[in-house]
Design a protein around this motif. Structure first.
Motif, PDB file in Angstrom:
ATOM      1  N   ILE A 247       0.842  -1.207   0.000  1.00 51.77           N
ATOM      2  CA  ILE A 247       0.000   0.000   0.000  1.00 51.77           C
ATOM      3  C   ILE A 247       0.875   1.255   0.000  1.00 51.77           C
ATOM      4  CG2 ILE A 247      -1.702   1.296   1.355  1.00 51.77           C
ATOM      5  CD1 ILE A 247      -2.852  -1.456   2.202  1.00 51.77           C
ATOM      6  N   THR A 248       1.970   1.211   0.783  1.00 50.99           N
ATOM      7  CA  THR A 248       2.896   2.352   0.799  1.00 50.99           C
ATOM      8  C   THR A 248       3.471   2.598  -0.595  1.00 50.99           C
ATOM      9  OG1 THR A 248       3.473   1.851   3.067  1.00 50.99           O
ATOM     10  CG2 THR A 248       4.995   3.272   1.883  1.00 50.99           C
ATOM     11  N   LYS A 251       0.898   4.162  -2.794  1.00 45.29           N
ATOM     12  CA  LYS A 251       0.582   5.556  -2.449  1.00 45.29           C
ATOM     13  C   LYS A 251       1.820   6.451  -2.453  1.00 45.29           C
ATOM     14  CE  LYS A 251      -1.302   5.290   1.561  1.00 45.29           C
ATOM     15  NZ  LYS A 251      -2.030   5.688   2.763  1.00 45.29           N
ATOM     16  N   ALA A 300      -4.914  -1.844  -4.681  1.00 43.55           N
ATOM     17  CA  ALA A 300      -4.568  -1.940  -3.253  1.00 43.55           C
ATOM     18  C   ALA A 300      -5.464  -2.959  -2.549  1.00 43.55           C
ATOM     19  CB  ALA A 300      -4.706  -0.575  -2.587  1.00 43.55           C
ATOM     20  N   SER A 304      -4.160  -6.655  -1.263  1.00 46.22           N
ATOM     21  CA  SER A 304      -4.240  -6.879   0.188  1.00 46.22           C
ATOM     22  C   SER A 304      -5.010  -8.161   0.488  1.00 46.22           C
ATOM     23  CB  SER A 304      -4.936  -5.703   0.868  1.00 46.22           C
ATOM     24  OG  SER A 304      -4.210  -4.536   0.653  1.00 46.22           O
TER      25      SER A 304
END
Lengths: 324, 456
Positions: A247-248, A251, A300, A304
């Motif tokens: 996710i990092t 983003k 994302a 996940s």
């Protein structure tokens, strides 16, 4: 788990109600989850602001719009088609994947290494802990100028290389398509190891010492204990780190924008910088930026879920008794 | 009952949330036909001028209108673009705001602004357009023909700024063509200084200035033809422009750190620190020729106790050596728009009218050496301006002003953001030593990524 069960049991025995119709009220009460009144304000704000924005982004993604009061032109799925046919989008996705794999690997290896070291008896452990954790707590905007100073053409790295007689290796690290992504990724690694360390250090503290002791009695080597006891016990942390890292990476914006702005020639572009560039440029492409945001969100969530499911499957597999 | 209460609470909270969200678009009543007033409070937001220059304008304005309080807030360019629309949408935006002609801004921000045609007529008469810079009014009109911003002044680019001290120290001449530029750079390098301070990294569109200047040397009509779709960026002229840029890096005109960062801060700091002989900046850089303003510019670049050097505008060398020379390009830099939902429209009209159309307001603009004043016939009052070296700088600046007001080429007004971005990427690719793509392939990509402008 126990707490949840007892709470549910509590709801199953409704309190006596005043007046008639107690039977129907208790039925209705059963339909309303416990504590709904308490979470309602946060829930409303969350739905009102976050999910409204997500929904609105989805809506905007079907328009050609420059923002504000400028006219909105419906374009169907054109913004999505544009994204999937835009080579910069694929460069951004490729960079995201590379960043994720490298940073995650370094975070796991570095985090485990430092956590294991800190659990052994070493001098000045507290000092080392602080040193390892500092990059996690310092804002990227604060560190970015230092990273630029280190990697620019007349920066620290090239000066060290020249001092060591390796002047031929010195180059414009930030200004080359082949090295700009490396710099951004290394900066990511710099900040991530400390976070991995924190989680693994805490995770290792939770491992039952008796298991370690039993393994030692059985004659297991350190390496064997690492792979057969420590790592399996830390699997939930590793899975969490994988999700968080992905996710990092998706983003990722601040460090990249501050250090390379996604350049040169989009070589260090990420989805975050691409979306920002579409909205912050002189001609704002809010519709296209929204489509990119929706794609980012879908990736994302999908990844996940996939990582979590894979992690659970492996956990179940490990818990299954081996065939005799 | 509990359920009803819960549902009521939910509805109440949802209503509150919608009110909060709806508040974003709340508007206040305003009198768009208000006549200029002699008192009131005006807030002005802009990405330019620098705060000290704006404060000078306001101080002069207050000499005539002491009962109008003007508060200026300066933003960095990108911050300004990201802030202004939400601010205006919220109904709490500034009374006056900067609005430039680039990138279709009149269309994007124009809906928030008053049509200032009547103000222009009231201030300058029915023939007001002939009294301001040529094309300025056209560049600040939206598609409906509304004048959404009163031109404050113009700017020009396509020339270099030289550090005269470095050239003297190196015993070097101001270059006139490619060959003499290489020779000058060798002399400059010999004294340990950089030749041309240039920052082409990142997403900034500054490299387009270099491209445009070189294109004018190759073929003066090529840039605007390509920008408007009458030629292709991949035409032989486009290949030649990129070849020259590549050679400039190879021959030591452009330094190896060119892609480390953008023009700001990289090139600006290098030049202002006195470490480079040349930098390509536009007319706005003239303000740093001042005896005092140069100090603050050098301090901002990180120099403590600065001693100002003599900076001079010099003609861009004829790098193609085809005899085409150099040609400036320019347009209106920005104008002042009045928020149509302002509650201080009367005072805002007085301020905007004074600064953009009055002789005294435009004289202040001219004296700041930041813009070419919009009002024709206004020139800097040199008796009020102190330069680092008046004898050397003043003739050069006067020549620059004379050439700037007669330029026929626009800077970015007729070039789309897509084309500007494509120029940046193509320039970065030829300057990146790790890129092996041929110039023919790079220009083909550039053409594919560009979008022709329909602005005439």
């Amino acid at each position: 788990m126990t707490a949840t069960t007892s709470a549910l049991r509590g709801r199953a025995t409704p309190a006596p109600t005043r007046g008639s119709g107690g039977r129907s009220t208790s039925k209705a009460a059963r339909l309303i989850p416990s504590g709904i009144a308490w979470i309602l304000p946060a829930f409303t704000i969350s739905v009102g602001l976050i999910y409204y924005c997500i929904g609105y982004s989805g809506y905007l993604s079907f328009f050609d719009w420059t923002g504000g009061r400028s006219p909105m032109f419906p374009v169907g799925i054109d913004n999505y088609v544009r994204a999937f046919t835009d080579p910069i989008f694929w460069t951004a996705l490729r960079n995201t994947l590379i960043y994720f794999v490298v940073v995650f690997a370094v975070q796991v290896v570095g985090g485990l290494l430092f956590a294991a070291l800190m659990h052994s008896r070493i001098f000045f452990a507290s000092v080392y802990k602080v040193i390892i954790v500092i990059p996690v707590v310092v804002a990227p905007a604060t560190l970015a100028p230092a990273h630029i100073q280190v990697w620019q053409t007349d920066g620290t790295v090239n000066q060290i290389l020249k001092t060591l007689g390796l002047g031929d290796v010195a180059q414009a690290w930030l200004g080359q398509s082949t090295t700009s992504l490396i710099v951004v990724t290394l900066v990511g690694c710099f900040g991530s190891v400390g976070f991995g360390f924190i989680l693994y250090f805490a995770g290792m503290s939770q491992i039952d010492p008796e298991m370690i002791e039993a393994a030692r009695v059985d004659g297991a080597s350190n390496l064997r204990m690492l792979f057969s006891i420590v790592l399996p016990n830390l699997r939930p942390i590793t899975i969490s780190l994988a999700i968080l890292n992905f996710i990092t990476a998706l983003k990722l914006f601040d460090n990249v924008w501050l250090i390379t702005q996604g350049g040169p020639a989009h070589s260090s572009e990420f989805l975050g910088t691409l979306i920002y560039a579409q909205t912050a440029g002189t001609s704002r492409n809010v519709g296209y930026a929204s489509a990119l945001s929706v794609i980012l969100l879908i990736i994302a969530i999908s990844v996940s879920i996939a990582i979590q499911r894979r992690g659970r499957e492996r956990a179940v597999k490990l818990e299954e008794p081996a065939d005799v | 009952m509990n359920k009803i209460r819960t549902v009521s609470a939910a509805i109440g909270l949802a209503a509150a949330a919608s009110l909060i969200l709806g508040g974003c678009s709340a508007t206040t009543a305003s009198d768009t036909s208000a006549k200029p007033a002699d008192s009131g409070k005006v807030t002005w937001w802009g990405y330019t001028p620098d705060t000290p220059v704006a404060q000078k304008y306001i101080a002069e304005f207050n000499k005539k209108y002491p009962k109008i309080t003007v508060t200026y807030k300066n933003f960095e360019n990108v911050d300004y673009r990201n802030t202004i629309i939400p601010a205006l949408d919220s109904g709490k935006g500034p009374d006056v705001f900067d609005l430039s002609p680039s990138g279709g801004t009149p269309e994007q921000w124009g809906p928030y602004a008053l049509d200032l045609t009547s103000l222009a007529k009231a201030q300058l008469g029915a023939d007001w357009e002939s009294k301001i810079g040529e094309g300025y009014a056209k560049q600040l009109r939206d598609a409906k023909g509304r004048l959404v911003s009163m031109p404050m002044g113009g700017m020009s680019a396509g020339f270099l700024w030289a550090n005269n001290n470095i050239l003297k120290q190196a015993g070097a001449e101001v270059p006139t063509d490619y060959t003499s530029w290489v020779a000058t750079c060798k002399k400059v390098a010999a004294i340990g200084k950089s030749c041309l301070a240039m920052g082409a990294g990142g997403a900034d569109t500054f490299p387009t200035e270099m491209y445009h200047s070189i294109a004018n040397s190759v073929d003066p009509s090529f840039f605007l033809k390509a920008a408007t779709g009458k030629a292709k960026w991949s035409d032989p002229q486009g290949v030649k422009v990129l070849s020259i840029i590549k050679n400039m890096a190879k021959d030591g005109i452009i330094s190896s750190d060119v892609l480390d960062a953008g023009q700001y801060p990289l090139a600006n700091e290098k030049f202002m620190k006195g470490n480079a002989a040349f930098v390509q900046m536009g007319f706005w850089y003239t303000q740093y020729s001042g005896a005092e303003s140069c100090k603050s510019a050098m301090e901002a670049a990180g120099v403590s106790n600065p001693t100002c050097f003599v900076q001079l505008p010099v003609t861009f060398p004829d790098v193609a050596q085809k005899g085409n020379g150099s040609q400036l390009f320019g347009e209106v830099d920005y104008g002042l728009a009045i928020n149509s939902e302002s509650s201080n429209i009367g005072a805002a009209k007085t301020f905007v009218g004074w600064l953009t159309t009055s002789k005294s307001g435009q004289q202040d603009v001219a004296n700041a050496l930041d813009l070419l004043p919009s009002l024709q016939g206004t020139a800097p009052d040199w008796s009020n301006i102190s330069l680092v070296d008046d004898a050397v700088q003043r003739p050069a600046i006067e020549k620059l002003i004379a050439e700037s007001v007669t330029t026929k080429q626009t800077r970015q007004y007729q070039t789309t953001q897509e084309s500007l971005n494509a120029i940046v990427v193509a320039t970065q690719q030829v300057l990146d030593p790790s890129v092996n793509t041929s110039i023919d392939d790079i220009v083909a990509q550039q053409q594919a990524s560009s979008k022709a402008s329909t602005v005439k």
